[in-house]
Design a protein around this motif. Structure first.
Motif, mmCIF file in Angstrom:
data_model
loop_
_atom_site.group_PDB
_atom_site.id
_atom_site.type_symbol
_atom_site.label_atom_id
_atom_site.label_comp_id
_atom_site.label_asym_id
_atom_site.label_seq_id
_atom_site.Cartn_x
_atom_site.Cartn_y
_atom_site.Cartn_z
ATOM 1 N N GLU A 255 -36.910 2.026 25.003
ATOM 2 C CA GLU A 255 -35.555 1.406 26.315
ATOM 3 C C GLU A 255 -35.528 0.399 25.639
ATOM 4 O OE1 GLU A 255 -37.503 1.211 29.839
ATOM 5 O OE2 GLU A 255 -37.236 2.773 29.927
ATOM 6 N N VAL A 256 -36.554 -0.229 24.450
ATOM 7 C CA VAL A 256 -36.477 -1.520 23.911
ATOM 8 C C VAL A 256 -34.978 -1.144 22.384
ATOM 9 C CG1 VAL A 256 -37.496 -3.060 21.958
ATOM 10 C CG2 VAL A 256 -37.989 -2.212 24.188
ATOM 11 N N ARG A 257 -35.313 -0.038 22.308
ATOM 12 C CA ARG A 257 -34.225 0.213 20.814
ATOM 13 C C ARG A 257 -32.669 0.470 21.182
ATOM 14 N NH1 ARG A 257 -38.961 3.019 18.338
ATOM 15 N NH2 ARG A 257 -38.031 5.307 20.220
ATOM 16 N N SER A 258 -32.980 0.909 22.475
ATOM 17 C CA SER A 258 -31.754 1.439 22.957
ATOM 18 C C SER A 258 -30.979 -0.116 24.185
ATOM 19 C CB SER A 258 -31.773 2.563 23.855
ATOM 20 O OG SER A 258 -31.895 1.855 25.470
ATOM 21 N N ARG A 259 -31.469 -1.341 23.915
ATOM 22 C CA ARG A 259 -31.185 -1.781 24.543
ATOM 23 C C ARG A 259 -31.674 -1.882 25.526
ATOM 24 N NH1 ARG A 259 -27.506 -5.496 20.017
ATOM 25 N NH2 ARG A 259 -29.344 -5.567 18.797
ATOM 26 N N ARG A 260 -31.557 -0.595 26.386
ATOM 27 C CA ARG A 260 -31.914 -1.033 28.321
ATOM 28 C C ARG A 260 -32.651 -0.553 28.709
ATOM 29 N NH1 ARG A 260 -27.365 4.366 27.664
ATOM 30 N NH2 ARG A 260 -25.432 2.918 27.418
ATOM 31 N N LEU A 261 -33.994 -2.258 28.299
ATOM 32 C CA LEU A 261 -34.799 -1.674 29.292
ATOM 33 C C LEU A 261 -35.359 -2.110 29.673
ATOM 34 C CD1 LEU A 261 -37.842 -2.158 28.235
ATOM 35 C CD2 LEU A 261 -37.387 -4.697 27.833
#
Length: 331
Positions: free
Chosen positions: A27-33
């Motif tokens: 989620e952090v990597r995809s910027r969709r936390l």
């Protein structure tokens, strides 16, 4: 080791935390936390939670600190409610208001957790005082790290518990670091946390915290000591967290911990050690562990899916539970 349930519980906690860590990192990597909470993982420390909680009764109450997932699950806390809490949903164990560091499951005997260093040491001491005044055979248990033993509340609580012979087990998970500061840089040479407890006249034992059988045996002794009116007991359990202080990453540089040091503790993995011991009597235990891993990973992904589908708390309920407001938690 003769109890496969101790191994099963450790495998479950490891699987739950690994799945959550991987999802969190994705989620952090995809910027969709979506999991908008701090996460303090206990990977590598599973034996302390499982060994202690397996020695307790349902009516005994456990209190924890910020690194609380393992204690919550080991005491029987509801996994789906924990995951929903990480996602801030209404179905969370604290109705989505507390996040990872504020877990609670009263039905399971998990009294709560908090992020303030040493806070729950005094809360557990207060619960034990209530048990003593009620002449109830219940025991209060509080988990905390080596850093919390340097707080004033640690000394105040131990002094009070010793004075009033309270049924409280203090469990210090000495994972050798307070954030990135090693014990040797913070505490005088030749001293120990268990030694400080003895200074208050409290029986204490220092145990290999990665040996779940040894932890369980020591916890049984401690709980029985408290339950029979003999006052408090302290367990210092030497262990090590594999991941960073807070977050899903594996920890080494630049935290100050060398890769060689981390690896030396990984080789002392409590799950591997318990599996090797059980293999003597059950050569197929490795296959059973693989089955458990698949089961618990699926259970965790299911809990994540349910959490994502659950509603957020309503804005209209923002003050529910706050002082001076009508609360569904207070009669």
């Amino acid at each position: 080791m003769k109890n496969p349930q101790l191994l099963r519980s450790m495998v479950r906690i490891r699987c739950v935390e690994e799945v959550i860590a991987n999802v969190y990192a994705d989620e952090v990597r995809s910027r969709r936390l979506k999991m908008r909470t701090a996460v303090h993982f206990a990977t590598g420390q599973e034996a302390t939670a499982v060994g202690v909680c397996a020695a307790l009764r349902t009516e005994d109450v456990v209190y924890s600190s910020h690194r609380c997932h393992a204690h919550y699950l080991a005491k029987g806390g509801d996994l789906a409610a924990m995951v929903a809490e990480l996602y801030g949903r209404e179905t969370g164990c604290a109705s989505g208001r507390g996040g990872s560091v504020h877990l609670v499951d009263e039905a399971a005997g998990f009294g709560g957790s908090a992020a303030i260093l040493g806070e729950m040491i005094s809360v557990a001491t207060g619960a034990a005082w209530a048990f003593a005044r009620e002449q109830s055979p219940r025991v209060a248990v509080t988990f905390f790290g080596d850093g919390a033993s340097e707080e004033g509340v640690f000394h105040e609580s131990l002094n009070f518990a010793a004075l009033h012979r309270l049924p409280v087990v203090y469990v210090c998970e000495n994972n050798q670091y307070s954030l990135s500061s090693p014990v040797a840089a913070r505490q005088p040479s030749g001293t120990s946390i268990s030694g400080r407890a003895r200074g208050y006249g409290i029986p204490a034992a220092r145990i290999d915290g990665n040996d779940v059988t040894a932890v369980h045996s020591a916890a049984v002794t401690a709980a029985d000591h408290c339950r029979t009116g003999n006052g408090p007991y302290l367990l210092e359990l030497d262990t090590y967290r594999w991941r960073e202080h807070v977050g899903p990453s594996w920890d080494s540089q630049p935290s100050g911990r060398s890769q060689a040091e981390v690896q030396s503790w990984v080789e002392r993995c409590p799950i591997r050690r318990a599996t090797d011991l059980l293999r003597v009597a059950d050569p197929a235990v490795g296959e059973q562990v693989a089955v458990w891993e698949e089961e618990f990973q699926a259970e965790t992904y299911s809990a994540i899916a349910a959490a994502k589908a659950a509603p957020y708390p309503r804005v209209e309920d923002l003050l529910v539970g706050a002082y001076g407001e009508q609360s569904k938690y207070i009669d």
